[in-house]
Design a protein around this motif. Structure first.
Motif, PDB file in Angstrom:
ATOM      1  N   VAL A 113       9.440   3.232   6.793  1.00 55.85           N
ATOM      2  CA  VAL A 113       8.334   4.027   6.250  1.00 55.85           C
ATOM      3  C   VAL A 113       7.055   3.647   6.970  1.00 55.85           C
ATOM      4  O   VAL A 113       6.840   2.474   7.291  1.00 55.85           O
ATOM      5  CB  VAL A 113       8.151   3.781   4.740  1.00 55.85           C
ATOM      6  N   ILE A 114       6.231   4.639   7.228  1.00 52.06           N
ATOM      7  CA  ILE A 114       4.921   4.382   7.838  1.00 52.06           C
ATOM      8  C   ILE A 114       3.863   5.189   7.090  1.00 52.06           C
ATOM      9  O   ILE A 114       4.190   6.178   6.436  1.00 52.06           O
ATOM     10  CB  ILE A 114       4.909   4.780   9.333  1.00 52.06           C
ATOM     11  N   GLU A 144       6.683   2.941  -2.455  1.00 50.72           N
ATOM     12  CA  GLU A 144       7.917   2.209  -2.715  1.00 50.72           C
ATOM     13  C   GLU A 144       8.098   1.110  -1.681  1.00 50.72           C
ATOM     14  O   GLU A 144       7.844   1.322  -0.506  1.00 50.72           O
ATOM     15  CB  GLU A 144       9.131   3.154  -2.677  1.00 50.72           C
ATOM     16  N   MET A 145       8.546  -0.042  -2.145  1.00 50.07           N
ATOM     17  CA  MET A 145       8.777  -1.169  -1.259  1.00 50.07           C
ATOM     18  C   MET A 145      10.174  -1.714  -1.529  1.00 50.07           C
ATOM     19  O   MET A 145      10.672  -1.603  -2.645  1.00 50.07           O
ATOM     20  CB  MET A 145       7.747  -2.266  -1.548  1.00 50.07           C
ATOM     21  N   PRO A 146      10.802  -2.333  -0.536  1.00 52.40           N
ATOM     22  CA  PRO A 146      12.114  -2.934  -0.811  1.00 52.40           C
ATOM     23  C   PRO A 146      11.961  -4.195  -1.663  1.00 52.40           C
ATOM     24  O   PRO A 146      10.846  -4.662  -1.897  1.00 52.40           O
ATOM     25  CB  PRO A 146      12.641  -3.272   0.583  1.00 52.40           C
ATOM     26  N   SER A 164      12.248  -0.252   4.720  1.00 49.51           N
ATOM     27  CA  SER A 164      13.220   0.627   4.062  1.00 49.51           C
ATOM     28  C   SER A 164      12.516   1.673   3.223  1.00 49.51           C
ATOM     29  O   SER A 164      11.601   1.359   2.463  1.00 49.51           O
ATOM     30  CB  SER A 164      14.169  -0.170   3.167  1.00 49.51           C
ATOM     31  N   GLY A 203       3.632  -0.229   7.268  1.00 52.96           N
ATOM     32  CA  GLY A 203       4.718   0.465   6.582  1.00 52.96           C
ATOM     33  C   GLY A 203       5.757  -0.486   6.029  1.00 52.96           C
ATOM     34  O   GLY A 203       5.452  -1.630   5.713  1.00 52.96           O
ATOM     35  N   SER A 204       6.989   0.006   5.933  1.00 50.87           N
ATOM     36  CA  SER A 204       8.054  -0.734   5.262  1.00 50.87           C
ATOM     37  C   SER A 204       9.366  -0.622   6.041  1.00 50.87           C
ATOM     38  O   SER A 204       9.601   0.344   6.765  1.00 50.87           O
ATOM     39  CB  SER A 204       8.233  -0.162   3.849  1.00 50.87           C
ATOM     40  N   SER A 228       0.826  -1.198   0.000  1.00 55.97           N
ATOM     41  CA  SER A 228       0.000   0.000   0.000  1.00 55.97           C
ATOM     42  C   SER A 228       0.864   1.253   0.000  1.00 55.97           C
ATOM     43  O   SER A 228       0.356   2.360   0.043  1.00 55.97           O
ATOM     44  CB  SER A 228      -0.941  -0.019   1.198  1.00 55.97           C
ATOM     45  N   LEU A 229       2.181   1.087  -0.024  1.00 53.72           N
ATOM     46  CA  LEU A 229       3.103   2.231  -0.027  1.00 53.72           C
ATOM     47  C   LEU A 229       3.642   2.441  -1.440  1.00 53.72           C
ATOM     48  O   LEU A 229       3.755   1.490  -2.201  1.00 53.72           O
ATOM     49  CB  LEU A 229       4.282   1.948   0.903  1.00 53.72           C
TER      50      LEU A 229
END
Lengths: 491, 491
Positions: free
Chosen positions: B352-353, A194-196, B423, B420-421, A191-192
């Protein structure tokens, strides 16, 4: 009505029973008459009947169906609304067609984080309808937006009028739930923004059904701009209109969209929908939509108007309210349909060129049309250099389709020659795979094939699409005799 | 100075001779003392000496070097400027380090089509310098932009202050020339925003050196905005600052950037660079940059100011000219460096959130810091919810690094828990691979590995990075005893 019979060596009965157990008897289509509607997508000159059609409703059902296909090495083709223009959803011989039209739920609306989660069968325009009351919209807007599905948009990386400013589908897909061709359920992205890890979402969007089936799609929403204005400028030369496009972008203005229509299109549209605002004697018109804050839209409207006039526009008409905007857009939206007035059939191409080559390419397309003896109308996304030449022809004339396809190929090669692309937003599908080597080296294509093989080791997901087989242009890239029907009028 | 010797079983002599024939004797580094500088990147707590360093100048040289590696199954790691913060360029045991610092040519500037083509060793800020006179800039701007390389930016999909509005590296890379781990030269993407076929460019950007080496990068340029203004607002609570961020975005305003600094950071910065405009008693400050047309920037400045005041900002200071803007940004730019004043060492996290969780997450990070007994300073890209908690510690204290890494891990898990993530822009590298299963299911990671295997069948390109080996957190994900050095002061 004549329906050609095709030999099939597979014993479908045990497969059908499994499909019926998974999706329910009513959602497995096997009768030839019912299969007819699934013979082609928007590229109606290519037709082929699927052996079976299944209409799943959930991710689990899709996974179970694909597992049956994988266990039995049965090719499958995925179909949304069937509006695609490159034959991406054209059934391949002996395939199961997996149709997503029952997967039409909007699963989640999260306005705070500006995203929605939808099933693939959700219609493009439903997304905006669901959130416009709260001041949001879904940006990619193909002409078919009131009927095309989000799943199809994902497969083809669809564009639209507003992609100049807002980007195409890939810029608006945050995450995907995918059933891979081995029947596994995999999440890509999230849902973000950018993801790793590897950006598998990016690879899947635009992969034209060759890497599996998206069963949930997380889309980014955009805030509706405070103000929208549309300018209609008419020109006495294509050169002037093309120069205007370059000058607008060169001035640092990024309009919501810049569309161009030529004289042939203008007259077709006025004949059919009578907007009464497209001048019939204009050689070309531009429709420019600017949006943003009220002050920003007002300022950019002034600038665009000045640029149009500097380039010799005869008139610039400006629409500020919604009704006026609709009037100006009406002709553009009806343009493809209006071609029916000019010609019994048309063949639409979809190439991209650098904006700076617009003038040269339009001139050369006209020359090519003259040489082949066909009229070519141009209605297109000028701001992104995304051409849509419409070649007007009569399918009843023997050999016409072949000539028109050849002319279309010449136009694509011209696009590549000036540094452009063989597809802007319609995809490669069954139609244009033989032109892929015009754009990509054998090593480039092989690297893509490595990725395909990694995800689909049996090559059962939409085989024969997207990539050239064999690798050069020729008969192999055209539909087989049993596949090719020249037009709807044969029925 | 103690340099640990490591056993090596490979006979390097014939390999070295081939490298020297390819790149020239001067561009192959073999002496232990010279190899020392290549032991680590910006993640200085992880160190490992490469066996050989090669510095190629052209695509052909890179391809030839990689072919030698592939033929001999030698792992290779690619390094740009070595500023990465996740150990992406950390040498692996027995590897060749391929360093791109001699590949520093800007190959093509095409302003008409708003793009440049550069070699991977070109420094980020050189791109903007090369085109700013003509009114363009290159948008992704990591804090290290005056030293980090475009190749490294591509590998890590780098972000920066302005990525809120303009997007991260992947949104600005149009095409790549890549040497794959099998030594083939492949073109991905091109000079157009969208190309048919699989979006390999998108997969490559952010693949952290595991899919090969980019030897030419085509970048998109952006028009410099007509007007830029910076607002500095100070708050007496983190809650108020966080609510302001949400309200600005919720109002449909997309600033160039929104940065937040907490009290600890403010005081560190004032101690070191004395901006004299960050109030020492503020609990948090926001720096908001708005840009666009003059009328648009003016209007958005008014709106942002009003939102800040509505949320209880004590003061809002507005910079309109370049000097004033520089003053307001000065402290933010110096923030990481200023931490040296507060503490002998710091460990920077990068999570990231969702923006809406800012308040809760910052509060929980403070509680975690208290529990572990470490100060945590926060300086970060608030607009995209990209946190950079800086854990202050003393590396000379035995066990401190381990505790700090554990605390960092808790913060990452918190980010994942709220959706979130792990990174935002620093990558996974050697540092965070053990947290990948927090975000991705085994099937998700396996699908990525399929793609890796497809492109790098011998797994020689930056092996052990990005993906967890084994798949869960634990000792295996930490540097080996021979790799781990706790800090520079050991030398």
């Amino acid at each position: 009505m004549l329906i050609q019979e095709r030999e099939t060596t597979r014993n479908w009965q045990p497969i059908i029973q499994q499909f019926e157990a998974i999706a329910g008897k009513n959602n497995v289509v096997r009768r030839k008459e019912e299969l007819l509607v699934y013979e082609c997508d928007g590229l109606t000159s290519y037709r082929n009947r699927p052996d079976v059609v299944v209409l799943p409703r959930t991710t689990a059902e899709v996974a179970a169906i694909v597992q049956v296909c994988a266990q039995n090495q049965i090719p499958f083709v995925t179909r949304g609304s069937g509006t695609g223009l490159s034959g991406g959803a054209l059934p391949v011989d002996g395939c199961v067609l997996i149709v997503t039209t029952l997967m039409k739920q909007i699963l989640e609306i999260d306005l705070e984080n500006q995203r929605v989660v939808v099933q693939p069968g959700v219609i493009n325009s439903w997304v905006t309808q669901a959130v416009s009351g709260a001041g949001f919209f879904y940006a990619p807007d193909p002409s078919s937006q009131i009927i095309c599905s989000i799943g199809g948009n994902v497969a083809e990386n669809s564009g639209g009028v507003h992609c100049l400013k807002y980007g195409v589908t890939t810029n608006h897909v945050l995450g995907l739930k995918v059933v891979t061709p081995t029947g596994e359920i995999v999440d890509m992205g999230g849902s973000l923004p950018e993801m790793p890890g590897y950006d598998l979402t990016g690879v899947f969007v635009g992969s034209e059904g060759t890497l599996g089936i998206a069963t949930e799609v997380t889309l980014r929403l955009v805030k509706t701009p405070e103000s929208i204005r549309v300018l209609l400028a008419d020109f006495t030369s294509v050169e002037a209109a093309a120069a205007t496009v370059s000058d607008i972008i060169g001035a640092g203005i990024i309009p919501g969209g810049i569309e161009m229509m030529d004289n042939l299109s203008i007259n077709a549209v006025e004949d059919v929908v009578a907007t009464n605002c497209y001048p019939r004697d204009a050689v070309a018109i531009l429709l420019v939509e600017v949006d943003g804050l009220e002050v920003e839209a007002a300022e950019n409207t002034k600038r665009v108007e000045a640029i149009c006039l500097q380039n010799g526009a005869r008139h610039v008409r400006i629409a500020t309210d919604a009704d006026e905007r609709l009037t100006l857009w009406k002709g553009r939206k009806a343009a493809f349909a209006a071609m029916g007035k000019l010609s019994p059939d048309y063949y639409v191409q979809d190439g991209v060129i650098p904006r700076t080559k617009l003038e040269y390419v339009l001139k050369t397309i006209a020359e090519l049309g003259d040489r082949y003896g066909y009229y070519v109308a141009n209605v297109f996304h000028a701001g992104d250099g995304n051409l849509h030449p419409l070649i007007l022809y009569d399918n009843a004339v023997p050999g016409a389709l072949e000539q028109v396809e050849e002319l279309g190929g010449e136009i694509l090669k011209l696009c590549v020659k000036v540094g452009g692309s063989i597809s802007g937003e319609h995809g490669i599908g069954a139609d244009k795979r033989c032109y892929m080597p015009e754009m990509f080296s054998p090593a480039d294509l092989e690297t893509m094939q490595w990725v395909r093989q990694a995800i689909d080791p049996q090559t059962i997901a939409n085989p024969t699409k997207l990539f050239p087989t064999p690798r050069t242009c020729g008969e192999a890239a055209k539909p087989s005799a049993s596949q090719a029907f020249a037009g709807v009028d044969r029925f």
